[in-house]
Design a protein around this motif. Structure first.
Motif, mmCIF file in Angstrom:
data_model
loop_
_atom_site.group_PDB
_atom_site.id
_atom_site.type_symbol
_atom_site.label_atom_id
_atom_site.label_comp_id
_atom_site.label_asym_id
_atom_site.label_seq_id
_atom_site.Cartn_x
_atom_site.Cartn_y
_atom_site.Cartn_z
ATOM 1 N N HIS A 166 24.823 35.748 42.577
ATOM 2 C CA HIS A 166 25.330 36.104 43.914
ATOM 3 C C HIS A 166 26.799 36.523 43.852
ATOM 4 O O HIS A 166 27.236 37.388 44.621
ATOM 5 C CB HIS A 166 25.121 34.932 44.897
ATOM 6 N N HIS A 167 27.567 35.937 42.919
ATOM 7 C CA HIS A 167 28.954 36.376 42.724
ATOM 8 C C HIS A 167 29.012 37.889 42.537
ATOM 9 O O HIS A 167 29.816 38.591 43.151
ATOM 10 C CB HIS A 167 29.583 35.680 41.501
ATOM 11 N N ASP A 168 28.115 38.388 41.661
ATOM 12 C CA ASP A 168 28.172 39.809 41.284
ATOM 13 C C ASP A 168 27.862 40.714 42.480
ATOM 14 O O ASP A 168 28.477 41.769 42.642
ATOM 15 C CB ASP A 168 27.175 40.105 40.152
ATOM 16 N N LEU B 8 28.376 39.998 45.759
ATOM 17 C CA LEU B 8 29.503 39.982 46.709
ATOM 18 C C LEU B 8 30.701 40.729 46.130
ATOM 19 O O LEU B 8 31.402 41.464 46.833
ATOM 20 C CB LEU B 8 29.891 38.530 47.041
ATOM 21 N N ARG B 9 30.944 40.561 44.833
ATOM 22 C CA ARG B 9 32.076 41.247 44.191
ATOM 23 C C ARG B 9 31.866 42.765 44.233
ATOM 24 O O ARG B 9 32.781 43.517 44.541
ATOM 25 C CB ARG B 9 32.247 40.751 42.749
ATOM 26 N N ALA B 10 30.634 43.202 43.919
ATOM 27 C CA ALA B 10 30.357 44.650 43.891
ATOM 28 C C ALA B 10 30.568 45.252 45.282
ATOM 29 O O ALA B 10 31.153 46.332 45.421
ATOM 30 C CB ALA B 10 28.933 44.901 43.396
ATOM 31 N N LEU C 67 46.960 28.569 35.744
ATOM 32 C CA LEU C 67 45.745 28.051 35.097
ATOM 33 C C LEU C 67 44.570 28.290 36.015
ATOM 34 O O LEU C 67 44.743 28.526 37.215
ATOM 35 C CB LEU C 67 45.878 26.555 34.804
ATOM 36 N N THR C 68 43.366 28.238 35.436
ATOM 37 C CA THR C 68 42.174 28.252 36.269
ATOM 38 C C THR C 68 41.223 27.184 35.741
ATOM 39 O O THR C 68 41.470 26.592 34.689
ATOM 40 C CB THR C 68 41.540 29.652 36.337
ATOM 41 N N SER C 69 40.179 26.925 36.507
ATOM 42 C CA SER C 69 39.378 25.753 36.200
ATOM 43 C C SER C 69 37.887 26.086 36.210
ATOM 44 O O SER C 69 37.443 26.955 36.962
ATOM 45 C CB SER C 69 39.738 24.716 37.271
ATOM 46 N N VAL D 196 33.690 37.760 34.079
ATOM 47 C CA VAL D 196 33.144 38.243 35.356
ATOM 48 C C VAL D 196 34.124 38.070 36.515
ATOM 49 O O VAL D 196 34.032 38.774 37.508
ATOM 50 C CB VAL D 196 31.795 37.571 35.736
ATOM 51 N N HIS D 197 35.061 37.136 36.390
ATOM 52 C CA HIS D 197 36.012 36.912 37.488
ATOM 53 C C HIS D 197 37.340 37.636 37.274
ATOM 54 O O HIS D 197 38.306 37.357 37.988
ATOM 55 C CB HIS D 197 36.261 35.405 37.677
ATOM 56 N N TYR D 198 37.407 38.539 36.296
ATOM 57 C CA TYR D 198 38.661 39.265 36.053
ATOM 58 C C TYR D 198 39.200 39.791 37.381
ATOM 59 O O TYR D 198 38.449 40.313 38.221
ATOM 60 C CB TYR D 198 38.421 40.445 35.087
ATOM 61 N N CYS D 199 40.517 39.658 37.560
ATOM 62 C CA CYS D 199 41.143 39.950 38.857
ATOM 63 C C CYS D 199 40.732 41.308 39.426
ATOM 64 O O CYS D 199 40.933 42.341 38.795
ATOM 65 C CB CYS D 199 42.651 39.897 38.715
ATOM 66 N N LEU D 200 40.235 41.235 40.646
ATOM 67 C CA LEU D 200 39.791 42.456 41.328
ATOM 68 C C LEU D 200 40.978 43.287 41.820
ATOM 69 O O LEU D 200 40.865 44.482 42.031
ATOM 70 C CB LEU D 200 38.912 41.992 42.491
#
Ligand code: HEM
Length: 412
Positions: free
Chosen positions: A91-93, A95-97, A287-289, A345-349
């Motif tokens: 679902h991330h992909d 919404l991101r797209a 940092l990220t988690s 996959v979460h590289y900054c948009l």
């Protein structure tokens, strides 16, 4: 003060006392490939390990937060799981797209507008000023409002929400009960504030990003109202405080390194390299988690399933195995592939937009301010652990700035 015990290493990481210079602590935590910093919390500080783990599907970005009882399901029919920054594929992909499809075309061509806003903010600055409130804060808010198609009269409201929503990003262990309640209230207030704006665009769609998200693509797959409000909140938080910190950290680095400031003034084409080096040297997101969904081997250690792994981007950016002379601020460094925008996959948009804003702002600092000089070094910092940056950056500008003063000391 954080309510977390300072005796455990995690408590030290959360302790605001480290904000002015967290790098010795990061270096200490990064000495081993992975370090246990609390019973179920681990820290990773190596560039190679962080890059690998950010691409490892066994590490989940999903937070265990449970939706409120009244929150309707997401557009995939599953329970609502928060902003897509904190969701996993698939679902991330989706919404991101959808967001990228609206976001990317709108930032192309935005550079002249951004340069105009910077000129408007910087021109006429003289005497003593705070770079954070004069430039670093107002620029990203103005840009986000422009992107979302929100009138500039709304900027103060966006500004206020950005600050309140940003705090919600910090590890919850660092919150008091009062702060936790405030975070929940802020989210509710944000949705209530946006609802009329969204409803208006449903009836009269314009050519702005919100209208685009409401009307583009297959109606069956479109974001729900809650997903849309959450995505707009994500763009605001992810795009605001981060960029504020980039501009403030960049100004600080330039004023501590007058030779680089002079080179940028003489050659504004150096701006992209300066911005990349600021992103490496003093990254806005420290940092990220992630949570492990299976046992994961890092070096000789097995991190069990269900534990939290903190990926110390700021430590990876100063990994001596990856960067020569990592504590030196050196824009001309070769192969400057830092981790400031994450990876996988979460590289900054918003990386391209952040770069344009950072380049415009730092070029203006170097070329439009006469003889800028730091008035307080180190500056005071906000308490945030993840989105770390100065609360204010007092600078003297103008010919008088040189009188009776010593130039800012060089830092490496
Ligand atoms: C210097 C400024 C910025 C920095 C350092 C930065 C850094 C980051 C990092 C490290 C991540 C990944 C986090 C993770 O993996 O957990 C991220 C994700 C994200 N950023 Fe940025 N960011 C910046 C500016 C922006 C801007 C201007 C926008 C948009 C207006 C933006 C929107 C986003 C979004 C939507 C995500 C989530 C992407 C996803 O989950 O697929 N960022 N950013």
């Amino acid at each position: 003060m954080t309510p977390y015990p300072a005796a455990v290493p995690y408590g030290r990481l959360l302790d605001p006392a480290h904000r002015p210079d967290p790098y010795p602590l990061f270096a200490e935590l990064a000495r081993e490939p992975v370090r246990r910093i609390d019973e179920h919390v681990w820290a990773v500080g190596g560039h190679a390990e962080i890059s690998r783990l950010l691409r490892d599907p066994r590490l989940s970005a999903q937070e265990p937060a449970v939706p409120g009882p009244d929150t309707p399901p997401g557009s995939d029919g599953n329970p609502f799981r928060g902003p897509f920054l904190r969701q996993d594929p698939p679902h991330h992909d989706t919404l991101r797209a959808q967001t990228m499809h609206q976001f990317v075309p709108r930032i192309l061509g935005l550079r002249p507008k951004i340069e105009d806003i910077v000129t408007e903010l910087v021109d006429g600055l003289d005497g003593e000023l705070d770079v954070v409130s004069a430039l670093a804060y107002p620029l990203p808010v103005a840009v986000i409002c422009e992107l979302l198609g929100v009138p500039r009269s709304e900027e103060p409201v966006f500004h206020d929400f950005a600050a309140r929503l940003t705090r919600a990003l910090d590890p919850q262990e660092s919150f008091t009960a009062e702060e936790l309640a405030d975070v929940a209230k802020t989210r509710e207030d944000w949705r209530a504030y946006l609802t009329p704006m969204i409803v208006q665009r449903l009836t009269e769609p314009g050519d702005d990003l919100i209208s685009g998200l409401l009307t583009d693509g297959d109606p069956a797959e479109r974001m729900t109202m809650v997903e849309l409000a959450t995505t707009l909140g994500l763009l605001l938080i992810a795009g605001h405080e981060t960029t504020v910190n980039l501009i403030a950290n960049g100004t600080l680095a330039l004023l501590r390194n007058p030779d680089v400031l002079a080179r940028l003034r003489a050659d504004p084409d150096l701006a992209p390299a300066v911005v990349e080096e600021v992103l490496r040297f003093d990254p806005p997101v420290q940092l990220t988690s992630r949570l492990t969904t299976a046992d994961v081997r890092i070096g000789d250690t097995t991190v069990p399933a269900g534990d939290r792994v903190l990926l110390l981007l700021a430590a990876g950016n100063r990994d001596p195995r990856r960067f020569e002379d990592p504590d030196r601020f050196w824009p001309e460094r070769p192969d400057n592939r830092h981790l400031a925008f994450g990876s996988g996959v979460h590289y900054c948009l918003g990386a391209a937009l952040a770069r344009i804003e950072g380049q415009a702002a730092l070029t203006a600092i170097a070329t439009r301010l006469a003889a800028p000089r730091l008035l307080a070094d180190p500056p005071p910092y906000r308490p945030n652990t993840i989105l770390r940056g100065p609360a204010e950056l007092r600078v003297a500008v103008g010919a008088s700035a040189w009188a009776g003063s010593t130039p800012a000391r060089p830092h490496s």
